[in-house]
Design a protein around this motif. Structure first.
Motif, PDB file in Angstrom:
ATOM      1  N   PHE A  55       0.846  -1.188   0.000  1.00  0.00           N
ATOM      2  CA  PHE A  55       0.000   0.000   0.000  1.00  0.00           C
ATOM      3  C   PHE A  55       0.890   1.250   0.000  1.00  0.00           C
ATOM      4  O   PHE A  55       1.879   1.323   0.734  1.00  0.00           O
ATOM      5  N   ASP A  60      -2.824   2.668  -3.945  1.00  0.00           N
ATOM      6  CA  ASP A  60      -2.983   3.885  -3.158  1.00  0.00           C
ATOM      7  C   ASP A  60      -3.099   3.558  -1.678  1.00  0.00           C
ATOM      8  O   ASP A  60      -3.751   2.590  -1.280  1.00  0.00           O
ATOM      9  N   LEU A  67      -9.872   4.901   1.502  1.00  0.00           N
ATOM     10  CA  LEU A  67      -9.126   4.035   0.604  1.00  0.00           C
ATOM     11  C   LEU A  67      -9.860   2.718   0.505  1.00  0.00           C
ATOM     12  O   LEU A  67     -10.735   2.413   1.318  1.00  0.00           O
ATOM     13  N   THR A  68      -9.531   1.947  -0.522  1.00  0.00           N
ATOM     14  CA  THR A  68     -10.083   0.604  -0.660  1.00  0.00           C
ATOM     15  C   THR A  68      -8.995  -0.412  -0.362  1.00  0.00           C
ATOM     16  O   THR A  68      -7.801  -0.153  -0.562  1.00  0.00           O
TER      17      THR A  68
END
Length: 289
Positions: A55, A60, A67-68
């Motif tokens: 990450f 991202d 965020l996912t």
């Protein structure tokens, strides 16, 4: 990390904690509202190291409001630590745990830790004490008391010359079973001969003092030492880490907290190295728990 350039734009931040506010179509909706910490490694099949992403590098990261993440990377937290405290653990502590596991540190052994005031180094101090090892910590001037408070048994101030003499004088006749090195550089060559012959190990997961080193190969083969590299942790180690945290075996070490809009100041502080433990970025201060 993967041998290829980063793809921009990219949001940084590998240490992430927060609340699940939405789920994908194949994720149970009961996860909504869970307090989670994110395992920052995007793994390939079989938990393989090579090909894994991180990450903030290949995906991202957490320097954002949302965020996912894959559901498997979101570990549910059921104990009472703030998000700032939770986010101080993942990369540094999981890296340190993997180092100590790779180095096979056991109860009663002595570990020499360089860079012991940094994120990974200070984590290694706590984790080594949690398994009843004796810790010899090398730190920069002015950081001795903070690292001693984390549990280090012997603290040696880093000096530009004859660090090996300072460490040898500090440990006396105590044998160094494992050298956990986060610095490299000139310290590597001078400190490696202090590792106990016949079973001593050296493990590295950093080279902030310089990645290019020299050493006498005779120290390696005549002393029957092992040289071990260590990078990303396993999923099982990530779970093990937060089990230790939940049981109170290790505690967060947050030096300073910055709001997201002050991220440049945080990065300058990080580069100046005038802190012990971790710096944290708080995205929504009013929702910090």
């Amino acid at each position: 990390w993967q041998g290829t350039p980063l793809q921009f734009p990219r949001i940084q931040g590998a240490d992430i904690a927060g609340t699940i506010v939405a789920v994908g179509e194949d994720v149970c909706e009961q996860r909504l509202g869970e307090r989670v910490v994110i395992d920052g490694v995007i793994r390939q099949g079989g938990d393989r190291l090579y090909g894994a992403g991180i990450f903030g590098s290949e995906r991202d990261g957490g320097f954002a409001q949302y965020l996912t993440a894959p559901s498997d990377n979101a570990l549910t937290i059921n104990f009472d630590l703030s998000f700032v405290e939770l986010a101080s653990f993942p990369t540094a502590f999981a890296t340190a745990l993997h180092m100590l596991n790779r180095g096979r540190l056991t109860s009663g052994e002595t570990v020499l830790i360089t860079g012991a005031s940094g994120g990974v180094g200070s984590a290694a101090v706590q984790l080594a004490k949690a398994r009843a090892a004796q810790v010899v910590a090398v730190v920069g001037p002015g950081k001795e008391s903070a690292v001693r408070a984390l549990g280090a048994d012997i603290v040696v101030t880093r000096e530009p010359k004859r660090l090996d003499v300072s460490v040898q004088n500090a440990v006396g006749n105590t044998r160094i079973d494992l050298f956990a090195d986060l610095v490299g550089g000139e310290a590597f060559q001078s400190l490696l001969p202090l590792v106990y012959p016949q079973g001593g190990r050296y493990v590295t997961s950093g080279a902030i003092g310089g990645p290019i080193v020299e050493f006498d190969l005779r120290v390696l083969y005549l002393n029957h030492l092992e040289l071990i590299g260590s990078t990303v942790w396993t999923r099982a180690e990530f779970v093990e880490l937060f089990d230790l945290i939940g049981k109170g075996k290790i505690r967060p070490s947050v030096d300073r907290v910055f709001p997201l809009e002050k991220i440049h100041a945080a990065q300058r502080t990080f580069a100046d190295k005038g802190f012990v433990g971790k710096l944290a970025i708080e995205v929504n201060p009013e929702d910090s728990r």
